[in-house]
Design a protein around this motif. Sequence first.
Motif, mmCIF file in Angstrom:
data_model
loop_
_atom_site.group_PDB
_atom_site.id
_atom_site.type_symbol
_atom_site.label_atom_id
_atom_site.label_comp_id
_atom_site.label_asym_id
_atom_site.label_seq_id
_atom_site.Cartn_x
_atom_site.Cartn_y
_atom_site.Cartn_z
ATOM 1 N N UNK A 135 0.866 -1.177 0.000
ATOM 2 C CA UNK A 135 0.000 0.000 0.000
ATOM 3 C C UNK A 135 0.904 1.227 0.000
ATOM 4 N N UNK A 136 0.911 1.957 -1.106
ATOM 5 C CA UNK A 136 1.802 3.090 -1.282
ATOM 6 C C UNK A 136 1.046 4.295 -1.817
ATOM 7 N N UNK A 137 1.691 5.438 -1.787
ATOM 8 C CA UNK A 137 1.148 6.621 -2.427
ATOM 9 C C UNK A 137 1.682 6.721 -3.840
ATOM 10 N N UNK A 138 0.835 7.129 -4.778
ATOM 11 C CA UNK A 138 1.236 7.267 -6.176
ATOM 12 C C UNK A 138 0.874 8.659 -6.682
ATOM 13 N N UNK A 139 1.863 9.340 -7.226
ATOM 14 C CA UNK A 139 1.682 10.684 -7.770
ATOM 15 C C UNK A 139 2.099 10.640 -9.232
ATOM 16 N N UNK A 172 5.503 8.687 -9.464
ATOM 17 C CA UNK A 172 6.309 8.856 -8.258
ATOM 18 C C UNK A 172 5.644 8.102 -7.111
ATOM 19 N N UNK A 173 6.420 7.222 -6.462
ATOM 20 C CA UNK A 173 5.895 6.384 -5.388
ATOM 21 C C UNK A 173 6.403 6.868 -4.040
ATOM 22 N N UNK A 195 -2.318 13.374 -11.038
ATOM 23 C CA UNK A 195 -3.096 12.515 -10.147
ATOM 24 C C UNK A 195 -2.308 12.218 -8.896
ATOM 25 N N UNK A 196 -3.008 11.952 -7.801
ATOM 26 C CA UNK A 196 -2.364 11.600 -6.537
ATOM 27 C C UNK A 196 -3.348 10.770 -5.727
ATOM 28 N N UNK A 197 -2.942 9.557 -5.355
ATOM 29 C CA UNK A 197 -3.851 8.691 -4.617
ATOM 30 C C UNK A 197 -3.082 7.565 -3.952
ATOM 31 N N UNK A 198 -3.746 6.877 -3.044
ATOM 32 C CA UNK A 198 -3.190 5.664 -2.474
ATOM 33 C C UNK A 198 -3.339 4.546 -3.502
#
Length: 247
Positions: A135-139, A172-173, A195-198
């Motif tokens: 579970x990471x953040x993705x931009x 970008x993670x 975009x930016x989300x989990x």
Amino acid sequence: MAGHSKFKNIMHRKGAQDKKRAALFSKLSREITVAAKMGTPDPDMNPRLRLAVNTARGQSMPKDNIQRAIDKASMGDADNYEEIRFEGFGPGGVSLIVETLTDNRNRTVTDVRTIFSKNGGNMGESGSVAHGFERLGLITYPASAGNSEKMLEAALEAGAEDIQSDSESHEIWTAADDLHAVVGELEKSVGEPEGAKLAWRPSVEVEVNEKDAATLMNLIDALDDNDDVQTVWGNYDVSDEIMEKLG
């Protein structure tokens, strides 16, 4: 998916999204409304809402649509949506995670189960595949935001963990807990993201042959066509040559 990065191969075909603009805006509106309802309607004070609005802007969603979605929550007109995560298996031993927002749990459970069974997949129990993902953040940024060297430097300075760049985009993670902070720093150095989300990133990918890939993409498209489904994540790796054949 010729020319696309690994992430776009993992997630789903962008071309399919582009053909379903209205449906995409509807899903983005639902996420904005839920985020606004769960916290304050001010994006500056509500990190989840801020990310939802950023993503909507990145998809060229009109400002009026974004504001209507926020106002819907503020005025108490919004339905009560529940977040449900489904896990399952597609052809070729692929693992899938399906994230939904629904106002009717029974309907969504039945619909998602039916989609899996009719398209060569099987629903799994909760936790049956999530252990194979992080579970990471993705931009995401378009390639026009800067060259790979510039974006790498900006990402590392902002506190990101990893970046993947290609001719179309930069992904970008970040650690999940760092997502909001990293987005804020990147906005200062390279501007607002697309975009930016989990996100769910697989620890190991599964190579899929042409026959299984065709069935798998039909399954993913069918899931994506469901109004309650927000995002489909998978651990599949389909070659560019096969993706070109599938169109």
